[in-house]
Design a protein around this motif. Structure first.
Motif, PDB file in Angstrom:
ATOM      1  N   MET A   1      -6.295   0.423 -15.861  1.00 54.72           N
ATOM      2  CA  MET A   1      -5.019  -0.072 -16.304  1.00 54.72           C
ATOM      3  C   MET A   1      -4.658  -1.301 -15.483  1.00 54.72           C
ATOM      4  O   MET A   1      -4.820  -1.330 -14.280  1.00 54.72           O
ATOM      5  CB  MET A   1      -3.951   0.990 -16.113  1.00 54.72           C
ATOM      6  CG  MET A   1      -2.589   0.410 -16.249  1.00 54.72           C
ATOM      7  SD  MET A   1      -1.240   1.196 -15.352  1.00 54.72           S
ATOM      8  CE  MET A   1      -1.853   1.508 -13.769  1.00 54.72           C
ATOM      9  N   VAL A  16     -10.381  -7.059 -22.090  1.00 56.87           N
ATOM     10  CA  VAL A  16     -10.054  -5.637 -22.072  1.00 56.87           C
ATOM     11  C   VAL A  16     -11.280  -4.879 -22.581  1.00 56.87           C
ATOM     12  O   VAL A  16     -11.678  -5.038 -23.731  1.00 56.87           O
ATOM     13  CB  VAL A  16      -8.824  -5.345 -22.963  1.00 56.87           C
ATOM     14  CG1 VAL A  16      -8.505  -3.851 -22.974  1.00 56.87           C
ATOM     15  CG2 VAL A  16      -7.621  -6.154 -22.494  1.00 56.87           C
ATOM     16  N   GLU A  20      -9.816   0.660 -21.313  1.00 64.12           N
ATOM     17  CA  GLU A  20      -8.794  -0.048 -20.540  1.00 64.12           C
ATOM     18  C   GLU A  20      -7.643  -0.475 -21.444  1.00 64.12           C
ATOM     19  O   GLU A  20      -7.747  -0.473 -22.668  1.00 64.12           O
ATOM     20  CB  GLU A  20      -9.371  -1.297 -19.877  1.00 64.12           C
ATOM     21  CG  GLU A  20     -10.281  -1.007 -18.721  1.00 64.12           C
ATOM     22  CD  GLU A  20     -10.699  -2.264 -17.976  1.00 64.12           C
ATOM     23  OE1 GLU A  20     -10.372  -3.385 -18.427  1.00 64.12           O
ATOM     24  OE2 GLU A  20     -11.365  -2.118 -16.951  1.00 64.12           O
ATOM     25  N   HIS A  21      -6.572  -0.861 -20.796  1.00 67.36           N
ATOM     26  CA  HIS A  21      -5.461  -1.515 -21.487  1.00 67.36           C
ATOM     27  C   HIS A  21      -4.881  -2.552 -20.533  1.00 67.36           C
ATOM     28  O   HIS A  21      -5.151  -2.525 -19.329  1.00 67.36           O
ATOM     29  CB  HIS A  21      -4.406  -0.503 -21.933  1.00 67.36           C
ATOM     30  CG  HIS A  21      -3.587   0.071 -20.818  1.00 67.36           C
ATOM     31  ND1 HIS A  21      -4.062   1.056 -19.977  1.00 67.36           N
ATOM     32  CD2 HIS A  21      -2.334  -0.205 -20.402  1.00 67.36           C
ATOM     33  CE1 HIS A  21      -3.122   1.359 -19.094  1.00 67.36           C
ATOM     34  NE2 HIS A  21      -2.060   0.606 -19.327  1.00 67.36           N
ATOM     35  N   TYR A  22      -4.126  -3.474 -21.103  1.00 72.19           N
ATOM     36  CA  TYR A  22      -3.531  -4.543 -20.308  1.00 72.19           C
ATOM     37  C   TYR A  22      -2.177  -4.878 -20.917  1.00 72.19           C
ATOM     38  O   TYR A  22      -2.069  -5.015 -22.137  1.00 72.19           O
ATOM     39  CB  TYR A  22      -4.437  -5.773 -20.332  1.00 72.19           C
ATOM     40  CG  TYR A  22      -4.069  -6.837 -19.319  1.00 72.19           C
ATOM     41  CD1 TYR A  22      -4.695  -6.895 -18.089  1.00 72.19           C
ATOM     42  CD2 TYR A  22      -3.086  -7.781 -19.592  1.00 72.19           C
ATOM     43  CE1 TYR A  22      -4.366  -7.863 -17.149  1.00 72.19           C
ATOM     44  CE2 TYR A  22      -2.747  -8.754 -18.665  1.00 72.19           C
ATOM     45  CZ  TYR A  22      -3.383  -8.790 -17.459  1.00 72.19           C
ATOM     46  OH  TYR A  22      -3.055  -9.750 -16.535  1.00 72.19           O
ATOM     47  N   ALA A  40      -9.054  -1.540 -31.145  1.00 71.72           N
ATOM     48  CA  ALA A  40      -8.080  -2.125 -30.224  1.00 71.72           C
ATOM     49  C   ALA A  40      -6.737  -2.173 -30.941  1.00 71.72           C
ATOM     50  O   ALA A  40      -6.650  -2.602 -32.088  1.00 71.72           O
ATOM     51  CB  ALA A  40      -8.487  -3.535 -29.811  1.00 71.72           C
ATOM     52  N   ASN A  54      -4.971  -2.200 -26.013  1.00 72.40           N
ATOM     53  CA  ASN A  54      -5.866  -1.175 -25.494  1.00 72.40           C
ATOM     54  C   ASN A  54      -7.179  -1.238 -26.263  1.00 72.40           C
ATOM     55  O   ASN A  54      -7.299  -1.984 -27.249  1.00 72.40           O
ATOM     56  CB  ASN A  54      -5.229   0.226 -25.534  1.00 72.40           C
ATOM     57  CG  ASN A  54      -4.998   0.747 -26.935  1.00 72.40           C
ATOM     58  OD1 ASN A  54      -5.542   0.259 -27.920  1.00 72.40           O
ATOM     59  ND2 ASN A  54      -4.147   1.755 -27.041  1.00 72.40           N
ATOM     60  N   HIS A  55      -8.163  -0.486 -25.819  1.00 69.26           N
ATOM     61  CA  HIS A  55      -9.495  -0.473 -26.438  1.00 69.26           C
ATOM     62  C   HIS A  55     -10.029   0.936 -26.251  1.00 69.26           C
ATOM     63  O   HIS A  55     -10.339   1.335 -25.136  1.00 69.26           O
ATOM     64  CB  HIS A  55     -10.369  -1.508 -25.731  1.00 69.26           C
ATOM     65  CG  HIS A  55     -11.767  -1.600 -26.239  1.00 69.26           C
ATOM     66  ND1 HIS A  55     -12.486  -2.749 -26.108  1.00 69.26           N
ATOM     67  CD2 HIS A  55     -12.602  -0.710 -26.843  1.00 69.26           C
ATOM     68  CE1 HIS A  55     -13.710  -2.568 -26.611  1.00 69.26           C
ATOM     69  NE2 HIS A  55     -13.785  -1.325 -27.057  1.00 69.26           N
ATOM     70  N   PHE A  56     -10.077   1.719 -27.357  1.00 68.20           N
ATOM     71  CA  PHE A  56     -10.549   3.092 -27.202  1.00 68.20           C
ATOM     72  C   PHE A  56     -11.801   3.365 -28.018  1.00 68.20           C
ATOM     73  O   PHE A  56     -12.057   2.733 -29.031  1.00 68.20           O
ATOM     74  CB  PHE A  56      -9.441   4.118 -27.483  1.00 68.20           C
ATOM     75  CG  PHE A  56      -8.887   4.114 -28.881  1.00 68.20           C
ATOM     76  CD1 PHE A  56      -9.484   4.865 -29.880  1.00 68.20           C
ATOM     77  CD2 PHE A  56      -7.749   3.392 -29.176  1.00 68.20           C
ATOM     78  CE1 PHE A  56      -8.956   4.887 -31.160  1.00 68.20           C
ATOM     79  CE2 PHE A  56      -7.215   3.417 -30.450  1.00 68.20           C
ATOM     80  CZ  PHE A  56      -7.816   4.165 -31.455  1.00 68.20           C
ATOM     81  N   ARG A  70      -9.035   7.827 -20.758  1.00 71.60           N
ATOM     82  CA  ARG A  70      -8.728   6.500 -21.287  1.00 71.60           C
ATOM     83  C   ARG A  70      -9.622   6.110 -22.452  1.00 71.60           C
ATOM     84  O   ARG A  70      -9.304   5.212 -23.199  1.00 71.60           O
ATOM     85  CB  ARG A  70      -8.873   5.446 -20.191  1.00 71.60           C
ATOM     86  CG  ARG A  70      -7.890   5.585 -19.077  1.00 71.60           C
ATOM     87  CD  ARG A  70      -8.255   4.621 -17.950  1.00 71.60           C
ATOM     88  NE  ARG A  70      -7.478   4.872 -16.777  1.00 71.60           N
ATOM     89  CZ  ARG A  70      -6.274   4.351 -16.562  1.00 71.60           C
ATOM     90  NH1 ARG A  70      -5.737   3.548 -17.426  1.00 71.60           N
ATOM     91  NH2 ARG A  70      -5.624   4.634 -15.459  1.00 71.60           N
ATOM     92  N   ALA A  76      -4.995   6.650 -24.659  1.00 66.80           N
ATOM     93  CA  ALA A  76      -4.898   5.187 -24.591  1.00 66.80           C
ATOM     94  C   ALA A  76      -3.585   4.686 -25.198  1.00 66.80           C
ATOM     95  O   ALA A  76      -2.962   3.767 -24.668  1.00 66.80           O
ATOM     96  CB  ALA A  76      -6.093   4.548 -25.310  1.00 66.80           C
ATOM     97  N   LEU A  80      -0.504   2.671 -23.184  1.00 66.80           N
ATOM     98  CA  LEU A  80      -0.053   1.352 -23.634  1.00 66.80           C
ATOM     99  C   LEU A  80       1.446   1.349 -23.915  1.00 66.80           C
ATOM    100  O   LEU A  80       2.183   0.481 -23.428  1.00 66.80           O
ATOM    101  CB  LEU A  80      -0.838   0.931 -24.877  1.00 66.80           C
ATOM    102  CG  LEU A  80      -0.496  -0.434 -25.473  1.00 66.80           C
ATOM    103  CD1 LEU A  80      -0.749  -1.556 -24.471  1.00 66.80           C
ATOM    104  CD2 LEU A  80      -1.306  -0.669 -26.755  1.00 66.80           C
TER     105      LEU A  80
END
Length: 185
Positions: A1, A16, A20-22, A40, A54-56, A70, A76, A80
């Protein structure tokens, strides 16, 4: 994160990756990712000027600990949304754009379709409008997202050289080299 609240670094790109997420309120940051069957979610509050991505990997699953969690859509999405709320976003102002969910391999279960369906259902259940999508298909995508404005750009990813390599026959493997020698390929 990763969470940022900065405005003094012009033109930065943040990639990303899976799991992860941003989140940021910096108008100079562009978020990027590359997707196949993953999804995403690009989410932002246009009134507050804050957004994230985010990207799962999978819609749901059993995870041992937060880091593995995550990878899954439900976790996720919660991360976010909660980070956006912490940075001043309001749920009733949030908008979403969805990308990915491609079917990358025939003959296997369609994980991409499951990911896409999960993301659409989750946002519908949360009352967050989806204002743009590029889901499904058979190829990878490169995504750029400007989280403050909500602008997004997609490019399809096709490596024609790789496709040609797969199509042409391969030469037989070389004979083993003399003892003690190392061959790197």
């Amino acid at each position: 994160m990763i969470v940022e609240n900065i405005s003094n670094r012009p033109g930065r790109r943040v990639h990303v990756v899976q799991g992860e997420h941003y989140v940021t309120d910096d108008p100079e940051i562009t978020l990027t990712t590359i997707l196949g069957s993953c999804v995403a979610v690009c989410l932002w509050d246009p009134q507050r000027g804050v957004g994230g991505m985010n990207h799962f990997l999978l819609p749901e699953g059993k995870a041992e600990g937060a880091n593995e969690g995550r990878r899954y859509g439900a976790f996720a999405m919660e991360l976010l949304i909660n980070e956006l709320l912490r940075m001043g976003a309001r749920r009733e102002n949030m908008q979403a754009k969805l990308f990915g969910g491609a079917r990358m391999f025939s003959g296997l279960s369609d994980v991409g379709a499951s990911n896409a369906a999960f993301a659409e259902r989750f946002l519908r259940d949360e009352g967050i409008p989806v204002v743009g999508t590029s889901l499904g298909g058979f190829g990878a995508r490169r995504i750029q997202f400007w989280p403050v404005s909500g602008r997004a750009q997609q490019k399809t990813v096709t490596d024609t050289n790789e496709l040609k390599e797969v199509a042409k026959p391969r030469a037989p493997a070389p004979l083993p080299v003399a003892e003690g020698a190392v061959e790197l390929f």
